[in-house]
Motif scaffolding. Structure first.
Motif, short mmCIF file in Angstrom:
data_model
loop_
_atom_site.label_atom_id
_atom_site.label_comp_id
_atom_site.label_asym_id
_atom_site.label_seq_id
_atom_site.Cartn_x
_atom_site.Cartn_y
_atom_site.Cartn_z
N HIS A 6 1.06 -1.20 0.01
CA HIS A 6 0.05 0.07 -0.15
C HIS A 6 0.86 1.38 -0.02
CE1 HIS A 6 0.83 -0.44 4.11
NE2 HIS A 6 0.68 1.07 4.27
N ASP A 7 2.26 1.01 0.31
CA ASP A 7 2.98 2.32 0.48
C ASP A 7 3.82 2.50 -0.76
OD1 ASP A 7 4.33 0.02 1.01
OD2 ASP A 7 5.81 1.02 2.49
N TRP A 8 3.70 1.97 -1.82
CA TRP A 8 4.34 1.95 -3.04
C TRP A 8 3.81 3.34 -3.66
CZ3 TRP A 8 8.51 -0.55 -4.29
CH2 TRP A 8 8.71 -1.73 -3.99
N ILE A 9 4.71 3.93 -4.43
CA ILE A 9 4.22 5.19 -5.21
C ILE A 9 4.40 4.78 -6.60
CG2 ILE A 9 5.08 7.54 -5.86
CD1 ILE A 9 6.24 7.78 -2.94
N THR A 68 14.56 2.44 -1.72
CA THR A 68 15.35 1.21 -1.63
C THR A 68 14.91 0.29 -2.36
OG1 THR A 68 14.28 0.56 0.39
CG2 THR A 68 16.22 2.24 0.73
N ALA A 69 13.57 0.01 -2.81
CA ALA A 69 12.97 -0.71 -3.78
C ALA A 69 12.45 -0.22 -5.06
CB ALA A 69 11.75 -1.58 -2.79
N VAL A 70 12.36 -1.01 -5.92
CA VAL A 70 11.68 -0.57 -7.26
C VAL A 70 11.14 -1.78 -7.85
CG1 VAL A 70 12.35 0.27 -9.53
CG2 VAL A 70 13.68 1.37 -7.44
N ALA A 157 4.09 -0.14 -15.66
CA ALA A 157 4.10 0.58 -14.27
C ALA A 157 5.56 0.59 -13.70
CB ALA A 157 2.87 0.07 -13.37
N LEU A 158 5.76 1.68 -13.13
CA LEU A 158 6.89 2.04 -12.07
C LEU A 158 6.38 2.23 -10.96
CD1 LEU A 158 9.99 2.59 -11.89
CD2 LEU A 158 9.48 4.90 -12.53
N ARG A 159 7.08 1.41 -9.96
CA ARG A 159 6.62 1.67 -8.32
C ARG A 159 8.00 1.75 -7.63
NH1 ARG A 159 3.07 -2.24 -10.13
NH2 ARG A 159 4.11 -4.03 -9.48
N VAL A 164 9.88 9.60 -6.90
CA VAL A 164 11.14 9.64 -7.95
C VAL A 164 10.81 10.99 -8.55
CG1 VAL A 164 11.07 8.78 -10.34
CG2 VAL A 164 10.84 7.12 -8.64
N GLU A 165 12.05 11.48 -9.16
CA GLU A 165 12.10 12.71 -10.00
C GLU A 165 13.16 12.61 -11.17
OE1 GLU A 165 15.34 15.50 -7.97
OE2 GLU A 165 13.22 15.48 -7.04
N PRO A 166 12.90 13.22 -11.97
CA PRO A 166 13.86 13.08 -13.46
C PRO A 166 15.31 13.25 -12.70
CG PRO A 166 12.09 14.24 -14.18
CD PRO A 166 12.00 14.21 -12.55
N ALA A 167 16.33 12.54 -13.48
CA ALA A 167 17.67 12.85 -12.77
C ALA A 167 18.23 14.16 -13.56
CB ALA A 167 18.55 11.61 -13.32
#
Length: 395
Positions: A6-9, A68-70, A157-159, A164-167
């Protein structure tokens, strides 16, 4: 079954966190990176080109995060060749602050079954899969996920467990390279170990890889795509596909090369532009195409290619690698007075006779993983080190 925490963005996959693609197509599942723009794709209905340009060689997600997790959901299209050994799943490479930090694959996906003997293909739909990297170092870092260089990949999807922001732009030069399946990555071990990716890493540049398996054919739409893509350094590896497709004769080849270079120069009039001739490939050095699958080898489960032309046909203008090298060198020399930033590299300086004796081409056409490393190291040394065409000559 994996359940989403539930805490994934979830972060939308958009162009600002994707590098190496020239276009993003929105699909029923997510987005599909393309390495040729839509206008170019509309000008050619060739299935080989369509497959090659959707295989995201050099394409990577790049973002800054404390995560720390992708997790990344993708829908791959995996290829199966009738009669040939199974292909391994495509590989995703993880880099953290520019250093290798993980490698994984995605199961499932669509299955494209190709019969090279008949030239037919059949696609069977399959499920989305999930890529997971955990245990990343805490703190702000730049994360790169390089997509499989040889597996069409829809991004679903990316979680992450932190925003996350662009590098940020690191101010590095952009190197755009165009070539055949060898530049595309052929049998490299992973997307960061194709020879162009290795050379880009050593040269400290951002890579756009327009290596298109079976499709480096001097197509005008490819030249226009290169013309219209921002780049600081450009290289073109020309030759092997023109021989093994037996696409044109010398009469057409010479003006086609001039036209390709003219088009690129419309958008990049002074960028260093390096023309690279083919690496050594004994079956086609003096024997024209077309190239063909060795069906006798295939019957024993081995994938090998052979040349079917007659060396005597060179007299009527058929192309061989030797003919192409001589002509490319002559064309670059002819244009040199009006284009001092145009350079030539003999591909045999990247992989020649001594290399072939030590590291032969397993299928007689494509280099293996060790050879990709050697070619990448050689290219970096010849192009990016002092006095090379990609170094600052004004200093």
């Amino acid at each position: 079954m994996h359940t989403i925490r539930h805490d994934w963005i979830t972060t939308p996959i958009t162009a600002d966190i994707l590098r190496g693609a020239l276009d993003l197509e929105h699909t029923a599942h997510g987005v599909l990176p393309h390495r040729l723009p839509a206008r170019a794709r509309a000008q050619c209905a060739d299935g080989q080109l369509a497959m090659a340009e959707t295989q995201p060689s050099g394409v990577r997600l790049v973002f800054r995060t404390r995560a720390t997790a992708v997790e990344l959901d993708t829908l791959p299209t995996k290829r199966v060749y009738v009669g040939a050994p199974p292909r391994p799943d495509g590989v995703y490479d993880l880099l953290v602050d520019g250093r290798p930090a993980g490698r994984a694959s995605v199961t499932g996906g669509n299955i494209l079954t190709v019969d090279m003997a008949t030239g037919t293909a059949e696609n069977r739909p399959g499920p989305t899969g999930t890529l997971r990297f955990t245990g990343l170092p805490d703190g702000v870092k730049d994360v790169e996920i390089w997509l499989p260089h040889n597996e069409t990949t829809e991004l679903v999807a990316l979680r992450t467990d932190a925003p996350v922001e662009p590098a940020p732009d690191r101010g590095r030069k952009v190197w755009l390279h165009h070539g055949s399946s060898i530049s595309h990555g052929s049998d490299a071990a992973s997307p960061t170990t194709t020879w162009p990716a290795l050379a880009a890493s050593r040269g400290g540049v951002e890579l756009i890889n327009l290596g298109l398996g079976g499709s480096a054919l001097l197509d005008p739409f490819t030249a226009r795509a290169i013309r219209d893509t921002p780049a600081d350094l450009i290289s073109l590896k020309i030759g092997i596909n023109l021989v093994n497709t037996d696409l044109m004769r010398l009469r057409a080849f010479t003006p086609a090369v001039h036209g390709f270079l003219d088009t690129i120069r419309e958008g990049h009039p002074t960028a260093p532009l390096l023309v690279v001739s083919p690496i050594l490939c004994p079956i086609h050095e003096d024997t024209p195409g077309p190239g063909a699958l060795d069906l006798a080898a295939l019957s024993t489960g081995r994938l090998r290619f052979r040349a079917t032309g007659d060396p005597a046909e060179r007299a009527s203008g058929k192309l061989t690698l030797g003919v192409i090298r001589d002509e490319l060198a002559r064309i670059v020399e002819q244009r040199a007075d009006e284009d001092p930033n145009l350079h030539y590299l003999d591909g045999r300086d990247l992989y020649g006779q001594a290399d072939f004796a030590e590291l032969p081409l397993p299928d007689r056409l494509h280099p293996d993983a060790a050879t990709h490393r050697r070619i990448g190291e050689r290219f970096a040394e010849l192009a990016f080190t002092a006095g090379g065409p990609f170094t600052d000559r004004s200093a």
